[in-house]
Design a protein around this motif. Structure first.
Motif, PDB file in Angstrom:
ATOM      1  N   GLU A   1      -2.856   0.502  -3.892  1.00  0.00           N
ATOM      2  CA  GLU A   1      -4.101   1.121  -3.441  1.00  0.00           C
ATOM      3  C   GLU A   1      -4.138   1.205  -1.905  1.00  0.00           C
ATOM      4  O   GLU A   1      -4.527   2.233  -1.335  1.00  0.00           O
ATOM      5  CB  GLU A   1      -5.262   0.271  -3.967  1.00  0.00           C
ATOM      6  CG  GLU A   1      -6.622   0.677  -3.487  1.00  0.00           C
ATOM      7  CD  GLU A   1      -7.609  -0.454  -3.728  1.00  0.00           C
ATOM      8  OE1 GLU A   1      -7.436  -1.214  -4.702  1.00  0.00           O
ATOM      9  OE2 GLU A   1      -8.546  -0.578  -2.928  1.00  0.00           O
TER      10      GLU A   1
ATOM     11  N   ALA B   1      -1.588   1.391   0.002  1.00  0.00           N
ATOM     12  CA  ALA B   1      -0.620   2.417   0.412  1.00  0.00           C
ATOM     13  C   ALA B   1      -1.237   3.810   0.275  1.00  0.00           C
ATOM     14  O   ALA B   1      -1.037   4.675   1.135  1.00  0.00           O
ATOM     15  CB  ALA B   1       0.639   2.310  -0.437  1.00  0.00           C
ATOM     16  N   ILE B   2      -1.984   4.016  -0.804  1.00  0.00           N
ATOM     17  CA  ILE B   2      -2.652   5.314  -0.984  1.00  0.00           C
ATOM     18  C   ILE B   2      -3.608   5.560   0.186  1.00  0.00           C
ATOM     19  O   ILE B   2      -3.635   6.645   0.774  1.00  0.00           O
ATOM     20  CB  ILE B   2      -3.426   5.350  -2.318  1.00  0.00           C
ATOM     21  CG1 ILE B   2      -2.443   5.251  -3.488  1.00  0.00           C
ATOM     22  CG2 ILE B   2      -4.257   6.616  -2.418  1.00  0.00           C
ATOM     23  CD1 ILE B   2      -3.109   4.972  -4.810  1.00  0.00           C
ATOM     24  N   LEU B   3      -4.370   4.525   0.505  1.00  0.00           N
ATOM     25  CA  LEU B   3      -5.324   4.676   1.605  1.00  0.00           C
ATOM     26  C   LEU B   3      -4.595   4.982   2.916  1.00  0.00           C
ATOM     27  O   LEU B   3      -5.046   5.798   3.713  1.00  0.00           O
ATOM     28  CB  LEU B   3      -6.182   3.413   1.753  1.00  0.00           C
ATOM     29  CG  LEU B   3      -7.156   3.179   0.591  1.00  0.00           C
ATOM     30  CD1 LEU B   3      -7.909   1.881   0.766  1.00  0.00           C
ATOM     31  CD2 LEU B   3      -8.135   4.352   0.480  1.00  0.00           C
TER      32      LEU B   3
ATOM     33  N   SER C   1      -1.852   6.585   3.151  1.00  0.00           N
ATOM     34  CA  SER C   1      -1.344   7.958   3.105  1.00  0.00           C
ATOM     35  C   SER C   1      -2.436   8.973   3.420  1.00  0.00           C
ATOM     36  O   SER C   1      -2.152  10.081   3.845  1.00  0.00           O
ATOM     37  CB  SER C   1      -0.729   8.255   1.738  1.00  0.00           C
ATOM     38  OG  SER C   1      -1.733   8.583   0.800  1.00  0.00           O
TER      39      SER C   1
END
Ligand code: ADP
Ligand code: MG
Lengths: 420, 247
Positions: free
Chosen positions: A320, A322-324, A326
């Motif tokens: 999560e 890492a998504i943020l 990105s």
């Protein structure tokens, strides 16, 4: 920032069961901490309110604290009495404006019986120099009259004119009753929040009278003096337990204290109520501080629990994060996200704790008042309590930085591809 | 020559890298070295390479999450090595849409909120999303429209995103990468967790969207069969010596 807050909220809401439990545990620890603090200040307040306008409290020689405890707060027993003649000598001293004798030792169904004089109702002051006042009726006039406190009247359902029987000794032993000499309720005092509420007040003569045919704490065998003959005896008091003294001028208080403490006929002790109370607090404060320290520890345990929970969840949240990252969240944003989440839980816990304390107050106040005689005013937190709360929140804030920092490090190391 | 053009503000290259070297920290940290890597604007590049060959590392470098040793590196004519870390974060969300292999969604956000994430962090993406949806439309409407274009029924919006199938999740992630018209889409093995049939289906949808919006796409996979869908295939293991633009 708005995006961050709503993210943090959504994330916390998603794990509301766990975080809710953490908030509750923090709330409970806050209730404990603030409750202890409140009990402490209210007890102090209630004790300092118990007496005002009295310059000296006098009793047989003992420790000042013990004298205060039995003479003013009706806690514990006196070991020795003082002679009536000593009291008279003090009362007639030119510096003395008024003197209230107090004779303790009897009880009525668990409530203390106080032998005293009309001076008690006239000169006794409490709180903001308030005098005692009668809700109904009047002070005792006859030997077998009794003026009762508000709590006594309420709990036992007495009204003016009712007849009551006193027990010998401070405890209800059932057997040793002064059943042959019933008293009549002459008046009921207004509620004060003091031990007065839980006292039955009679004249000193009445105390003598009910003990006429007693010796050494038991009825004399074969001797029983009916109530109607009592008046024929010499009912002048011989001993009392303590005395409250008001001076004409406060300036003479140390001189008067010396006079009493060096009284020739018997060893006496006089204390300034304020000084004795201070001494009492210095003794009590050790216990208070330990209690507060324990409560603070409980808060610390609650906080570490929160950190542990948030940290444990962090491992599962690396994707999560890492998504943020990105979508443009820097490590600092990730840091704040986690910190805010922790902070929200702490704040919710603190708020819940304060609410809990208020609710608890409503339920506990009557119980505390009845059992400990501590008048508990439910309502606002004291300044000290607010300070404690602020301290809790500050600690919570600092503690929240821990998972924030951990998330920061993780997201720096992971970038877009956490290696799970 | 190409090299001169690359410095002007609108070079034909979306990505222009020369002599890039990056090493993971640690004594035996993996070392990625790329003599040259050029991608034209609007190109669809299939980047293949064995597992562990450094594909994801390269993508992180392109996104400005990692910083190489000083070198010539332009992404959309921006020299990422010259930017601060927060400027790189901003650049990333403003200009690049990311798509990952699996667990691409924030579990506690709705389908729509997942799609709108870049718009929450980037004003540019927000504005461009609003523009494309028409003057009166809201952000939510533009997210919904994109989801519909990717074949996602809005009836799915009511369930938590974790309840969606992997294929559906990847489409939501694709919508997130596409929203607000970033110039570059970077997809790191987005089809690896899909079965063969779904892989092609997803790829078709994604490529269709990219065609419509004319974005540059870097698509990573270790599955060489997918390469046929792309205008150019680059093998990371053989990047050395690959001539720019030779397809
Ligand atoms: N966060 C990291 N820290 C240290 N080394 C890493 C990290 N991520 C990847 N690596 C190293 O970089 C090498 C290439 O990894 P990666 O770029 O993920 O390859 P691919 O995506 O092609 O499978 C691996 O050997 C790995 O050890
Ligand atoms: Mg990879």
């Amino acid at each position: 920032m708005k995006a961050l807050l709503s993210l943090a909220f959504a994330s916390a809401w998603n794990r509301r069961a766990t975080l809710g439990l953490m908030a509750v545990s923090i709330a409970l620890s806050v209730v404990l901490l603030l409750g202890v603090e409140q009990l402490r200040t209210q007890a102090r307040e209630s004790f300092s309110q118990s007496i005002s306008g009295t310059d000296l409290v006098v009793g047989a020689r003992t420790s000042p604290i013990q004298l205060m405890l039995y003479a003013v707060f009706r806690l514990g027993d006196a070991t020795h009495n003082i002679r009536w003649s000593s009291f008279q000598a003090m009362a007639e001293h030119p510096a003395v404006a008024w003197a209230i004798p107090i004779s303790l030792g009897d009880s009525h169904r668990g409530f203390a019986v106080i032998g005293t004089t009309a001076a008690y109702f006239e000169h006794f002051r409490y709180g903001d120099r308030r005098p005692l006042a009668f809700a109904t009726g009047k002070p005792f006039a006859d030997i077998f009259d009794a003026a009762i406190g508000a709590e006594v009247a309420e709990r036992l359902g007495y009204r003016v004119g009712d007849r009551i029987v006193l027990n010998h000794g401070a405890k209800d032993l059932g057997l040793a009753e002064h059943a042959d000499k019933p008293f009549k309720v002459s008046g009921i005092l207004q509620r004060t929040g003091l031990p007065v509420d839980r006292s039955v007040h009679v004249s000193l003569e009445a105390v003598e009278a009910i003990h006429l045919d007693w010796q050494g704490g038991a009825p004399m065998p074969g001797l029983s003096i009916p109530a109607e003959y009592v008046r024929k005896f010499d009912l002048a008091p011989k001993e009392i337990t303590a005395a409250l003294i008001g001076l004409k001028s406060r300036a003479g208080v140390f001189q008067m204290q010396r006079f009493i403490n060096q009284y020739k006929d018997e060893p006496l002790l006089s204390v300034l109520p304020g000084v004795a109370l201070d001494e009492l607090w210095s003794v009590v404060s050790i216990a208070e501080k330990s209690l507060l320290a324990i409560s603070a520890l409980v808060v610390a345990v609650g906080m570490s629990g929160l950190v542990a929970v948030v940290l444990a969840a962090l491992g599962e949240r690396r994707r999560e994060l890492a998504i943020l990252r990105s979508v443009g969240a820097g490590p600092r944003v990730v840091f704040m996200l986690l910190a805010i989440e922790g902070l929200m839980v702490v704040m919710a816990g603190a708020l819940l704790g304060v609410l809990g304390l208020i609710v608890l107050n409503l339920f506990a106040a009557p119980i505390l008042e009845a059992h400990l005689g501590i008048s508990f005013t439910p309502g606002m937190l004291s300044a000290d309590a607010w300070q404690l709360l602020l301290l809790v929140m500050t600690t919570g804030f600092l503690v929240s930085l821990v998972p924030g920092y951990r998330a920061y490090r993780l997201s720096l190391a992971d970038g877009l591809t956490p290696r799970l | 020559m190409v090299a001169e053009v690359a410095h002007s503000s609108t070079s034909p290259f979306a990505i222009d890298i020369r002599n890039l070297v990056f090493q993971w920290p640690g004594e035996h940290g993996f070392r990625l070295s790329i003599p040259q890597f050029l991608v034209r604007r609007g190109e669809r590049v299939f980047l293949q390479g064995a597992s562990g060959s450094g594909k994801s590392t390269l993508l992180s470098l392109l996104g400005g999450v990692l910083l190489p040793q000083p070198c010539h590196m332009r992404v959309l004519d921006t020299d990422l090595t010259m930017l601060t870390s927060s400027a790189r974060d901003r650049f990333r969300v403003d200009h690049i849409g990311f798509l990952f292999q699996q667990f691409n969604l924030v579990p506690y956000l709705s389908m729509r909120e997942n799609v709108l994430l870049p718009c929450r962090f980037s004003k540019r993406r927000r504005q461009r999303a609003l523009q494309s949806a028409g003057s009166a439309a809201s952000l939510e409407q533009s997210a919904d429209r994109l989801l519909a274009q990717l074949g996602l029924d809005m009836t799915l919006a009511r369930q938590p995103v974790t309840a969606l199938s992997v294929g559906q999740q990847q489409r939501v992630a694709a919508a997130r990468a596409l929203i607000g018209h970033p110039e570059l889409i970077i997809a790191d093995e987005p089809t690896s967790s899909l079965d063969a049939g779904r892989q092609v289906e997803f790829l078709d949808i994604l490529l269709g969207r990219c065609d419509d919006e004319n974005v540059t796409l870097i698509f990573v996979s270790h599955d060489q069969r997918l390469g046929s869908h792309f205008s150019r295939t680059v093998d990371l293991d053989k990047l050395y010596g690959v001539a720019p633009g030779s397809a």
